[in-house]
Design a protein around this motif. Structure first.
Motif, PDB file in Angstrom:
ATOM      1  N   LEU A   4       0.863  -1.178   0.000  1.00 39.70           N
ATOM      2  CA  LEU A   4       0.000   0.000   0.000  1.00 39.70           C
ATOM      3  C   LEU A   4       0.900   1.229   0.000  1.00 39.70           C
ATOM      4  CD1 LEU A   4      -2.792   1.421   0.377  1.00 39.70           C
ATOM      5  CD2 LEU A   4      -2.402   1.212   2.850  1.00 39.70           C
ATOM      6  N   LYS A   6       1.191   5.430   0.229  1.00 38.29           N
ATOM      7  CA  LYS A   6       0.555   6.682   0.623  1.00 38.29           C
ATOM      8  C   LYS A   6       1.614   7.772   0.682  1.00 38.29           C
ATOM      9  CE  LYS A   6      -3.165   4.812   3.565  1.00 38.29           C
ATOM     10  NZ  LYS A   6      -3.745   4.814   4.937  1.00 38.29           N
ATOM     11  N   SER A   8       3.357  10.105   2.774  1.00 40.12           N
ATOM     12  CA  SER A   8       3.453  10.134   4.233  1.00 40.12           C
ATOM     13  C   SER A   8       3.546  11.541   4.796  1.00 40.12           C
ATOM     14  CB  SER A   8       4.634   9.297   4.713  1.00 40.12           C
ATOM     15  OG  SER A   8       5.821   9.709   4.070  1.00 40.12           O
ATOM     16  N   SER A 353      -9.895   5.804  -4.828  1.00 38.32           N
ATOM     17  CA  SER A 353      -8.886   5.561  -3.793  1.00 38.32           C
ATOM     18  C   SER A 353      -8.700   4.066  -3.503  1.00 38.32           C
ATOM     19  CB  SER A 353      -9.278   6.280  -2.510  1.00 38.32           C
ATOM     20  OG  SER A 353      -8.243   6.194  -1.559  1.00 38.32           O
ATOM     21  N   GLU A 354      -7.501   3.721  -3.056  1.00 37.39           N
ATOM     22  CA  GLU A 354      -7.116   2.355  -2.640  1.00 37.39           C
ATOM     23  C   GLU A 354      -7.485   1.297  -3.686  1.00 37.39           C
ATOM     24  OE1 GLU A 354      -7.228   0.857   1.269  1.00 37.39           O
ATOM     25  OE2 GLU A 354      -6.838   2.789   2.188  1.00 37.39           O
ATOM     26  N   ALA A 373       0.504   7.863  -5.656  1.00 35.86           N
ATOM     27  CA  ALA A 373       0.357   7.903  -4.196  1.00 35.86           C
ATOM     28  C   ALA A 373       0.363   9.338  -3.674  1.00 35.86           C
ATOM     29  CB  ALA A 373       1.471   7.101  -3.530  1.00 35.86           C
ATOM     30  N   THR A 376      -3.543   9.931  -4.131  1.00 40.31           N
ATOM     31  CA  THR A 376      -4.473   9.032  -3.432  1.00 40.31           C
ATOM     32  C   THR A 376      -3.723   7.780  -3.029  1.00 40.31           C
ATOM     33  OG1 THR A 376      -6.618   7.913  -3.620  1.00 40.31           O
ATOM     34  CG2 THR A 376      -5.205   7.835  -5.547  1.00 40.31           C
ATOM     35  N   SER A 377      -4.224   7.059  -2.038  1.00 40.00           N
ATOM     36  CA  SER A 377      -3.565   5.804  -1.657  1.00 40.00           C
ATOM     37  C   SER A 377      -3.772   4.765  -2.752  1.00 40.00           C
ATOM     38  CB  SER A 377      -4.108   5.293  -0.325  1.00 40.00           C
ATOM     39  OG  SER A 377      -5.517   5.203  -0.362  1.00 40.00           O
ATOM     40  N   ILE A 402       7.205   8.746   0.109  1.00 36.78           N
ATOM     41  CA  ILE A 402       6.083   7.841  -0.130  1.00 36.78           C
ATOM     42  C   ILE A 402       6.139   6.728   0.913  1.00 36.78           C
ATOM     43  CG2 ILE A 402       4.933   6.279  -1.757  1.00 36.78           C
ATOM     44  CD1 ILE A 402       4.942   9.201  -2.667  1.00 36.78           C
TER      45      ILE A 402
END
Length: 407
Positions: A4, A6, A8, A353-354, A373, A376-377, A402
């Motif tokens: 995953l 994201k 950070s 997202s995701e 990322a 969006t995740s 990231i």
């Protein structure tokens, strides 16, 4: 390994050292095998270059190059012109679906002894090395440059050298020019005039040390990150030169249209987000197909429409990259259409997202989608596939801000 991604803490300004170009490394590794007087530094740490090195050093009768398409093509020519050597050259299930008949036909027309072990036109191949006396061959100019490069790399070792006539408009010309330039650097006469490439015979070269320039294809993901980051964000990459042998150095001009300024300073490039983005991008990438995935994803992340053409060679890569791009971008909410040689993306401001991105055993699918990322995740399935060309990629992503979490 699924991960995953994201953002950070927003993107950090940082300096990244990128390993040697895979394209340059694999060419020089094969030339080094033919001419041991050549010393090569800053070789790519990619799986493809590792596979190439092991294959060239191996005495085995069966050589498995896994997913490495460059190695399959270059080694087919290498073993065909190595008298006294008999090998079966094989690879992954996907490799057995990637055509190689054009190269095999060309080598056979010169006198090489190559048989198909399973399906006509596809690996695995049984190759019996032989001395080649013929010195002329004609190929369609719009085929993958790797077929032509495979012949060029062994051409000087042939008794009479080689003359290759290219019929039509040449595809991926920068890759051929890279090969010709490297041949010239090691002392081999190689010229391209009026679609005819002539390579003179050379049995031995003078000792020479060559340092591989860092990989521009790998730099593309940082161009994408900077484009998707806040205005003013900077990332420095080494080791690069302004007059590059690599066609993908066109990134500097392409990403200027997406708000990224490139500054050269000695062996480093600095990428800076200057925030001036075109609303629509129309590009012919016939000379730089490997950066198509990155550009398409960047445009989607910026809400920019794009029409990318010259992409017919993407159909026979690690996966059908055009269909794969369409499938994964659509999952994220994009409107995409593809043909046999083009991709069209409609401008859009919404990103789901995701979403889990499938990578299809293709390193460039994993890396091209990673910069999203910042917007969006994103989940990247089979993220370890990046080792094919850029083993430290996820470490470098963390260095620029990231967050990478294993699922």
């Amino acid at each position: 390994m699924n991960i995953l991604l994201k953002a950070s803490f927003g993107m950090l300004s940082s300096s990244i050292h990128i390993t040697g170009s895979k394209s340059e490394s694999n060419r020089l590794l094969l030339l080094q095998a033919l001419y041991p007087q050549i010393i090569v530094k800053n070789v790519s740490d990619s799986d493809d270059s590792s596979v190439m090195t092991k294959a060239l050093e191996s005495d085995d009768s069966v050589i498995d190059i896994h997913h490495a398409g460059t190695a399959m093509r270059f080694l087919t020519a290498y073993f065909a012109v190595t008298p006294g050597r008999e090998v079966v050259l094989t690879g992954s299930a996907r490799m057995k679906e990637r055509p190689i008949g054009i190269l095999v036909d060309a080598l056979r027309s010169l006198g090489a002894k190559i048989e198909y072990v399973e399906n006509e036109g596809y690996p695995p191949l049984r190759i019996t090395g032989a001395e080649i006396n013929s010195d002329k061959v004609t190929l369609k100019a719009n085929i993958s440059s790797q077929y032509i490069t495979a012949l060029l790399l062994v051409a000087a070792k042939l008794k009479n050298g080689l003359e290759i006539t290219l019929d039509g408009e040449i595809t991926s010309l920068p890759y051929l020019q890279m090969t010709l330039n490297l041949l010239n650097q090691v002392g081999i006469s190689a010229t391209l005039e009026n679609n005819v490439i002539t390579v003179g015979p050379v049995q031995q070269v003078k000792p020479i040390t060559l340092t591989v320039e860092s990989d521009w294809s790998s730099a593309s993901y940082f161009y994408s990150l900077v484009a998707l980051a806040q205005k003013g964000t900077e990332v420095s990459l080494s080791s690069y030169v302004q007059k590059s042998l690599q066609g993908d150095s066109a990134l500097a001009e392409v990403y200027k249209k997406l708000g990224v300024e490139t500054t050269f300073n000695r062996n480093t490039i600095t990428l800076k987000n200057i925030g001036e983005v075109k609303k629509q991008l129309d590009l012919n990438l016939v000379n730089t197909p490997d950066i198509a995935q990155t550009i398409a994803v960047t445009c989607f992340g910026l809400g920019v429409g794009c029409h990318l053409t010259g992409l017919h060679t993407l159909k026979i890569k690690e996966t059908d990259r055009l269909e794969a791009l369409k499938t994964e971008l659509t999952k994220l909410g994009a409107v995409v259409t593809v043909t046999n040689n083009s991709l069209t993306l409609e401008p859009s401001t919404h990103i789901n997202s995701e979403v889990a991105i499938n990578t299809y055993n293709d390193h460039r699918m994993a890396m091209a989608f990673a910069p999203l990322a910042l917007k969006t995740s994103v989940i990247i399935n089979d993220a370890g596939v990046v080792s094919k060309s850029y083993p430290s990629f996820w470490d470098d992503m963390q260095q620029v801000g990231i967050a990478v979490k294993t699922l």
